[in-house]
Structures are given as C-alpha cells and as structure tokens.
Scaffold this motif. Sequence first.
Motif, PDB file in Angstrom:
ATOM      1  N   LEU A  72      35.800 -24.613  61.760  1.00 30.91           N
ATOM      2  CA  LEU A  72      37.155 -25.146  61.898  1.00 30.91           C
ATOM      3  C   LEU A  72      37.092 -26.493  62.606  1.00 30.91           C
ATOM      4  CD1 LEU A  72      38.989 -21.933  63.082  1.00 30.91           C
ATOM      5  CD2 LEU A  72      39.616 -23.207  61.036  1.00 30.91           C
ATOM      6  N   PHE A  73      37.950 -27.419  62.182  1.00 34.43           N
ATOM      7  CA  PHE A  73      37.983 -28.767  62.755  1.00 34.43           C
ATOM      8  C   PHE A  73      39.405 -29.059  63.239  1.00 34.43           C
ATOM      9  CE2 PHE A  73      34.761 -28.462  59.562  1.00 34.43           C
ATOM     10  CZ  PHE A  73      33.688 -29.223  59.996  1.00 34.43           C
ATOM     11  N   PHE A  74      39.543 -29.236  64.552  1.00 31.33           N
ATOM     12  CA  PHE A  74      40.838 -29.573  65.135  1.00 31.33           C
ATOM     13  C   PHE A  74      40.777 -30.966  65.757  1.00 31.33           C
ATOM     14  CE2 PHE A  74      41.041 -24.902  65.404  1.00 31.33           C
ATOM     15  CZ  PHE A  74      42.308 -24.665  64.893  1.00 31.33           C
ATOM     16  N   GLU A  75      41.873 -31.698  65.666  1.00 29.66           N
ATOM     17  CA  GLU A  75      41.977 -32.938  66.422  1.00 29.66           C
ATOM     18  C   GLU A  75      42.119 -32.598  67.903  1.00 29.66           C
ATOM     19  OE1 GLU A  75      45.013 -35.474  64.957  1.00 29.66           O
ATOM     20  OE2 GLU A  75      44.111 -35.705  62.975  1.00 29.66           O
ATOM     21  N   ARG A  76      41.528 -33.430  68.740  1.00 32.70           N
ATOM     22  CA  ARG A  76      41.481 -33.155  70.174  1.00 32.70           C
ATOM     23  C   ARG A  76      42.658 -33.798  70.899  1.00 32.70           C
ATOM     24  NH1 ARG A  76      36.349 -35.257  73.602  1.00 32.70           N
ATOM     25  NH2 ARG A  76      37.010 -37.239  72.697  1.00 32.70           N
ATOM     26  N   THR A  77      43.204 -33.066  71.855  1.00 26.36           N
ATOM     27  CA  THR A  77      44.168 -33.621  72.804  1.00 26.36           C
ATOM     28  C   THR A  77      43.441 -33.770  74.133  1.00 26.36           C
ATOM     29  OG1 THR A  77      46.021 -32.532  71.679  1.00 26.36           O
ATOM     30  CG2 THR A  77      46.407 -33.310  73.927  1.00 26.36           C
ATOM     31  N   LYS A  78      43.049 -34.990  74.463  1.00 25.03           N
ATOM     32  CA  LYS A  78      42.184 -35.208  75.622  1.00 25.03           C
ATOM     33  C   LYS A  78      42.852 -34.825  76.940  1.00 25.03           C
ATOM     34  CE  LYS A  78      41.204 -39.481  74.408  1.00 25.03           C
ATOM     35  NZ  LYS A  78      40.607 -40.842  74.394  1.00 25.03           N
ATOM     36  N   GLU A  79      44.192 -34.892  76.986  1.00 22.06           N
ATOM     37  CA  GLU A  79      44.897 -34.600  78.235  1.00 22.06           C
ATOM     38  C   GLU A  79      44.993 -33.100  78.522  1.00 22.06           C
ATOM     39  OE1 GLU A  79      45.963 -38.323  76.308  1.00 22.06           O
ATOM     40  OE2 GLU A  79      46.198 -36.235  75.667  1.00 22.06           O
ATOM     41  N   ALA A  80      44.568 -32.275  77.581  1.00 23.50           N
ATOM     42  CA  ALA A  80      44.739 -30.828  77.728  1.00 23.50           C
ATOM     43  C   ALA A  80      43.864 -30.266  78.843  1.00 23.50           C
ATOM     44  CB  ALA A  80      44.415 -30.130  76.414  1.00 23.50           C
ATOM     45  N   ALA A  81      44.434 -29.341  79.602  1.00 18.38           N
ATOM     46  CA  ALA A  81      43.664 -28.578  80.585  1.00 18.38           C
ATOM     47  C   ALA A  81      43.298 -27.207  80.027  1.00 18.38           C
ATOM     48  CB  ALA A  81      44.458 -28.427  81.878  1.00 18.38           C
ATOM     49  N   PHE A  82      44.160 -26.715  79.130  1.00 16.19           N
ATOM     50  CA  PHE A  82      43.923 -25.421  78.482  1.00 16.19           C
ATOM     51  C   PHE A  82      44.238 -25.550  76.993  1.00 16.19           C
ATOM     52  CE2 PHE A  82      45.250 -24.618  82.843  1.00 16.19           C
ATOM     53  CZ  PHE A  82      44.237 -23.790  83.312  1.00 16.19           C
ATOM     54  N   CYS A  83      43.584 -24.718  76.206  1.00 14.48           N
ATOM     55  CA  CYS A  83      43.842 -24.673  74.767  1.00 14.48           C
ATOM     56  C   CYS A  83      43.944 -23.217  74.330  1.00 14.48           C
ATOM     57  CB  CYS A  83      42.725 -25.356  73.977  1.00 14.48           C
ATOM     58  SG  CYS A  83      42.598 -27.136  74.245  1.00 14.48           S
ATOM     59  N   THR A  84      44.892 -22.963  73.458  1.00 13.46           N
ATOM     60  CA  THR A  84      45.012 -21.645  72.845  1.00 13.46           C
ATOM     61  C   THR A  84      44.925 -21.813  71.336  1.00 13.46           C
ATOM     62  OG1 THR A  84      46.421 -20.815  74.625  1.00 13.46           O
ATOM     63  CG2 THR A  84      46.455 -19.604  72.544  1.00 13.46           C
ATOM     64  N   ILE A  85      44.043 -21.052  70.731  1.00 15.92           N
ATOM     65  CA  ILE A  85      43.906 -21.094  69.273  1.00 15.92           C
ATOM     66  C   ILE A  85      44.432 -19.783  68.712  1.00 15.92           C
ATOM     67  CG2 ILE A  85      42.299 -21.247  67.339  1.00 15.92           C
ATOM     68  CD1 ILE A  85      40.537 -22.973  69.076  1.00 15.92           C
TER      69      ILE A  85
END
Length: 240
Positions: A206-219
């Motif tokens: 899977l390829f997601f664009e990155r949000t550099k400001e994120a502290a947490f990610c939920t997929i």
Amino acid sequence: LLLSLSTLLILSSCISPLPISRLNPDDSEGKWVAGRKHVTQTNGDYSLTLSFYKSDGNLLLFDALFENFGTKEVDFSPMYARIIAQDMDKNEISKLTPLDPESKLLEYDKTESRERARLANQSISNTVMATSDLLATVADETNPTISREQADINYNQREYDRQNRLADMDRQESYLESIKNSRLYWEEAPIRRTTVGGNEYLEGRLFFERTKEAAFCTITFELPDAGLFSFKYKHELIRP
C-alpha cells in the motif's frame, strides 16, 4: 566578489534531504519479523495483517496480507483503505486514500504510448536527415567552388549533428525502458483489487501520501464483505 556571489548562489540552491518517517504500531500484540512488526486483526472468518515498510520520499509504504478462512468470496480493494493523520492531541489533520495502482498503470500506459510515437517520429526524421546529409556530402564533393577544407568542415558538422540525434534516440529508448520497468513494478508490487475466495489470501503493498506534521496515524480498512479493520501507529519524523 564574483566568486563569493557564485558560492552564495550554489549554497542557497542546495536541496535539503527529506526527513524519514518511522511508524511504530500502537499495539502490544504483533509479531516481529526481520525488524518489522506485523500486526494482525481478525473479524470472523477474515484476517488482515499490516506492517509498515518504509517512507519513500513523501510516501508511506505498508505491506498488507488479507486472508479469507471462510467460504464466501470477498471483494478486496486498496481503495477501501484510509490513513488518518492526527496531531499530538489526537485531532484529525488529514484523511487520505492510498495511491490507486490502476490509475498509476494507466498513467504509465499513456506515457509509454506518447514516448513510442515520439521515438517513431524521431526515427523517421533521422532517416530523412541521413538522406539529406548524404546528398549534401555528394554536393560538397562535386562543387568546384567549395574547398577541401570547407567540405571537411561541413561533413564534420553533419556528423556531429548525426551523433547528437543518435544520442537523443538512445536517451529516449532508455526513458521508454524505465517507463516499462516502473509499470512492471506497479503491476506486481501493490495490492490490487481482487476477489478473494474461500481459503485464499491476497498480499501486496500500500502507498499513502505522508502528512509530515502527524504525531499519530490510523489506517482503516472498511471492507463491505469483511467488516472494519483499524491499525494505530505513532509517527516519528527523523531528519538526516
């Protein structure tokens, strides 16, 4: 002064390296394999395993494995997935779908078609120019008003131009080959829409664009026939 200005211009135009993302699963469960943690969730007869692979430029890459232990067919598509980026207070920053492999393949097909046409036109042009160069060489050799020295200069210029045209064709052919290789990667590496039958599995990237400001990610994966799967990660941005 000129040297100082040139040095300043070079320094000001330097490209900074992109930061690297590291995502650690916010889950005590999971299995470590070759330095990567694979987290598995199960809904009834269906199991989904996710593992963060790496960041590549401004993309986040994950490996996914979907297993169907039941008898009912399941429609699995990467476009059922979402990545939700959150700040330190768990407020949502962005919600994105993964890159669509089918759209990427279509882009490569269109680019390849254009490059093949450009290469064919260049080949025709080179044939015409080769004939023109031959006629010009014969004309120089038989024209008594053109000196031997001038005829040699003209020939060398035509030969130089011919070599440049051949080099351009070589570059175009190399570019076309790189397009084909990139298309092959997007054909084989990503997880693509598939009907997964009973006791079958599907795996891919899977390829997601990155949000550099994120502290947490939920997929999340909301599969119409298999339910909701959710994976939480802590995002760490590392600057080289």
